[in-house]
Design a protein around this motif. Structure first.
Motif, PDB file in Angstrom:
ATOM      1  N   ASP A   1      -7.590  17.704  -8.951  1.00  0.00           N
ATOM      2  CA  ASP A   1      -6.174  18.067  -9.002  1.00  0.00           C
ATOM      3  C   ASP A   1      -5.722  18.572  -7.634  1.00  0.00           C
ATOM      4  O   ASP A   1      -5.338  19.731  -7.447  1.00  0.00           O
ATOM      5  CB  ASP A   1      -5.963  19.142 -10.080  1.00  0.00           C
TER       6      ASP A   1
ATOM      7  N   GLN B   1      -1.073  12.580 -13.479  1.00  0.00           N
ATOM      8  CA  GLN B   1      -1.473  13.928 -13.861  1.00  0.00           C
ATOM      9  C   GLN B   1      -2.291  13.960 -15.147  1.00  0.00           C
ATOM     10  O   GLN B   1      -3.321  14.643 -15.226  1.00  0.00           O
ATOM     11  CB  GLN B   1      -0.237  14.820 -14.000  1.00  0.00           C
ATOM     12  N   ASP B   2      -1.859  13.230 -16.162  1.00  0.00           N
ATOM     13  CA  ASP B   2      -2.565  13.321 -17.444  1.00  0.00           C
ATOM     14  C   ASP B   2      -3.813  12.444 -17.497  1.00  0.00           C
ATOM     15  O   ASP B   2      -4.461  12.350 -18.539  1.00  0.00           O
ATOM     16  CB  ASP B   2      -1.635  12.991 -18.619  1.00  0.00           C
TER      17      ASP B   2
ATOM     18  N   GLU C   1       4.707  19.352  -6.377  1.00  0.00           N
ATOM     19  CA  GLU C   1       5.028  19.320  -7.800  1.00  0.00           C
ATOM     20  C   GLU C   1       5.301  17.914  -8.313  1.00  0.00           C
ATOM     21  O   GLU C   1       5.142  17.645  -9.505  1.00  0.00           O
ATOM     22  CB  GLU C   1       6.243  20.207  -8.080  1.00  0.00           C
TER      23      GLU C   1
ATOM     24  N   TYR D   1      -2.743  11.361  -8.004  1.00  0.00           N
ATOM     25  CA  TYR D   1      -3.242  10.990  -9.324  1.00  0.00           C
ATOM     26  C   TYR D   1      -2.133  11.020 -10.372  1.00  0.00           C
ATOM     27  O   TYR D   1      -1.177  11.793 -10.269  1.00  0.00           O
ATOM     28  CB  TYR D   1      -4.337  11.956  -9.785  1.00  0.00           C
TER      29      TYR D   1
ATOM     30  N   ARG E   1      -1.830  19.904  -6.811  1.00  0.00           N
ATOM     31  CA  ARG E   1      -1.490  21.254  -7.246  1.00  0.00           C
ATOM     32  C   ARG E   1      -1.874  22.260  -6.167  1.00  0.00           C
ATOM     33  O   ARG E   1      -1.161  23.223  -5.896  1.00  0.00           O
ATOM     34  CB  ARG E   1      -2.200  21.569  -8.564  1.00  0.00           C
TER      35      ARG E   1
END
Length: 298
Positions: free
Chosen positions: A204, A195-196, A212, A193, A207
């Motif tokens: 998520d 991230q924001d 990372e 995805y 993670r």
């Protein structure tokens, strides 16, 4: 004032479409006529119902208050129609489902097709968007969600658990160093995805995998799994999507696995509508069976 159902119907159409043209298409009347009807309603009520801008029509404070009452009237009208039509026949009319695109792409099409085959007068719409839906504004009649909401007058039913694993296409695995433990993921191209743009913490995945950096990112599950299918890299994919893509294989299946759940979310007032109750029961039953069937193939 003596407000008529037809006035509220026009108001609801504009509130949901956020435009006169969109409401006109739903109502099958000219947008200019829709605008005149809204202007007349605002004059009768003595308050603006919408804040108008180049981007569309947004509900004002008065519009928000009217929305609550208008939806209740709409539900009452639908309830009367159901009573008059009788409850013994097949499902009819239009039902719109909002869903994250993983479920919308790989599970709901065949589930809804089976329900529709048994109910030829039923029209099903699937809105596949990676975001949250507003049931209060009736963006959908019901929503398949990946986490249960904690606010609002909503009815929530767990549909089923589902599983996700790291996966890659066999062409990618042949061309890159072997992956025997999670630390071996470093240096590989990862798919995931943006991230924001993750709209729910349950999504998520990277993670949790300890990754990372994502090299190929999209807000769409369908795009992600297609990148994996093309040999673009390694991603966390739904087990129920793997059978659709020949050559995609699980990676580190014994070391990394995620369990998530689908929930069916409805507006609490809709529990009084037998048509939606019957459709919801069929949707839950068929979705459970379809997820189990697809996962058994991986």
């Amino acid at each position: 004032m003596d407000m008529q159902w037809d006035d509220l119907r026009v108001f609801l159409a504009v509130a949901r479409a956020e435009s006169l043209s969109g409401a006109g298409r739903v109502l099958r009347i000219d947008p200019a006529t829709v605008g005149r009807r809204i202007a007349r309603l605002e004059t009768d009520l003595g308050a603006p119902l919408f804040a108008k801008s180049p981007t569309g029509y947004a509900l004002s404070d008065a519009g928000q208050r009217l929305m609550t009452h208008a939806v209740r009237v709409e539900q009452a009208v639908e309830g009367v129609s159901e009573e008059m039509a009788g409850r013994s026949g097949g499902l009819t009319g239009q039902i719109r489902i909002g869903a994250p695109d993983g479920a919308a792409n790989f599970v709901l099409p065949q589930v809804c097709a089976r329900i529709a085959r048994n109910n030829p007068d039923l029209e099903v719409q699937i809105v596949a968007l990676p975001r949250l839906f507003s049931l209060t504004r009736r963006e959908a009649d019901m929503v398949v969600a990946v986490s249960p909401p904690t606010a609002g007058r909503l009815s929530v039913q767990k549909i089923t658990d589902y599983h996700l694993h790291l996966a890659a296409h066999r062409s990618y695995l042949r061309q890159h160093p072997p992956i025997e433990r999670r630390e071996d993921l470093h240096g590989h191209r990862m798919v995931g995805y943006i991230q924001d743009m993750i709209f729910d913490k349950e999504l998520d995945y990277m993670r949790e995998a300890g990754v990372e950096r994502v090299n190929l990112a999209s807000n769409s599950v369908s795009v992600q799994v297609n990148w994996v299918r093309q040999g673009g890299g390694i991603g966390v994919v739904h087990d129920f999507s793997i059978p659709w893509f020949r050559g995609v294989r699980k990676v580190l299946a014994d070391d990394f696995s995620l369990t998530r759940s689908f929930y069916l979310v409805r507006h609490a007032d809709d529990r009084r509508l037998e048509r939606l109750n019957r459709f919801a029961a069929a949707l839950v039953e068929e979705t459970r069976a379809e997820v189990a069937r697809l996962e058994a193939l991986t």
